[in-house]
Design a protein around this motif. Structure first.
Motif, PDB file in Angstrom:
ATOM      1  N   GLY A   1     -73.530   9.372 -31.850  1.00 51.32           N
ATOM      2  CA  GLY A   1     -73.853   8.529 -33.094  1.00 51.32           C
ATOM      3  C   GLY A   1     -74.379   9.447 -34.390  1.00 51.32           C
ATOM      4  O   GLY A   1     -73.865   9.235 -35.553  1.00 51.32           O
TER       5      GLY A   1
ATOM      6  N   ALA B   1     -76.508   8.478 -27.506  1.00 52.52           N
ATOM      7  CA  ALA B   1     -76.837   8.280 -28.799  1.00 52.52           C
ATOM      8  C   ALA B   1     -76.601   9.376 -29.656  1.00 52.52           C
ATOM      9  O   ALA B   1     -76.341   9.464 -30.962  1.00 52.52           O
ATOM     10  CB  ALA B   1     -78.312   7.834 -28.798  1.00 52.52           C
TER      11      ALA B   1
ATOM     12  N   TYR C   1     -81.850   6.436 -38.269  1.00 53.01           N
ATOM     13  CA  TYR C   1     -81.293   6.302 -36.676  1.00 53.01           C
ATOM     14  C   TYR C   1     -82.342   6.482 -35.528  1.00 53.01           C
ATOM     15  O   TYR C   1     -82.247   5.853 -34.729  1.00 53.01           O
ATOM     16  CB  TYR C   1     -80.367   7.457 -36.509  1.00 53.01           C
TER      17      TYR C   1
END
Length: 138
Positions: free
Chosen positions: A12, A9, A52
């Protein structure tokens, strides 16, 4: 297994950071001083990371505060390695130029990004835990 998901992640976050930098350079850097544009960009990135982090903690809930701290620590190390590696070896910046980005007394807010990357997972874990606790309470 969840730590592996959070390690991936992190990429990202790098995509968000790159897109944020592109938007800064294209949209508002031409309209203001570089210092102001970088300050605005840093605040926007902190907000993007917050959204996020929230999405991640809902999708992949962390099991404990220690796990959240581990994610923050791993993300911090990855972020600092990426920043210094890119700055030093890809763009040829000196160590002094890299460290200048962390000088908050000169108006550079960038230091807030690695701080947020470190503490964000823990804070969002706590928010998620409180949200779940309040749903269970009668």
């Amino acid at each position: 297994m969840i730590l592996v998901k959070y390690i991936f992640a992190w990429f990202g976050m790098m995509i968000l950071a790159i897109l944020n930098g592109i938007a800064r350079d294209a949209l508002y850097l031409p309209l203001m001083s570089a210092s102001a544009a970088y300050q605005i960009s840093t605040v926007i990135l902190l907000l993007l990371f917050s959204v996020y982090f929230r999405v991640l903690t809902v999708r992949w809930p962390l099991a404990s505060a220690n796990q959240a701290r581990a994610v923050g620590g791993i993300w911090l190390l990855m972020t600092l390695a990426f920043e210094t590696g890119l700055g030093r070896y890809a763009t040829g910046l000196s160590w002094q130029e890299i460290m200048q980005n962390y000088n908050i007394s000169d108006g550079n807010l960038w230091v807030l990004v690695p701080v947020w990357v470190f503490i964000g997972p823990y804070l969002f874990f706590r928010i998620q835990a409180r949200t779940q606790a309040s749903r269970r309470a009668p």
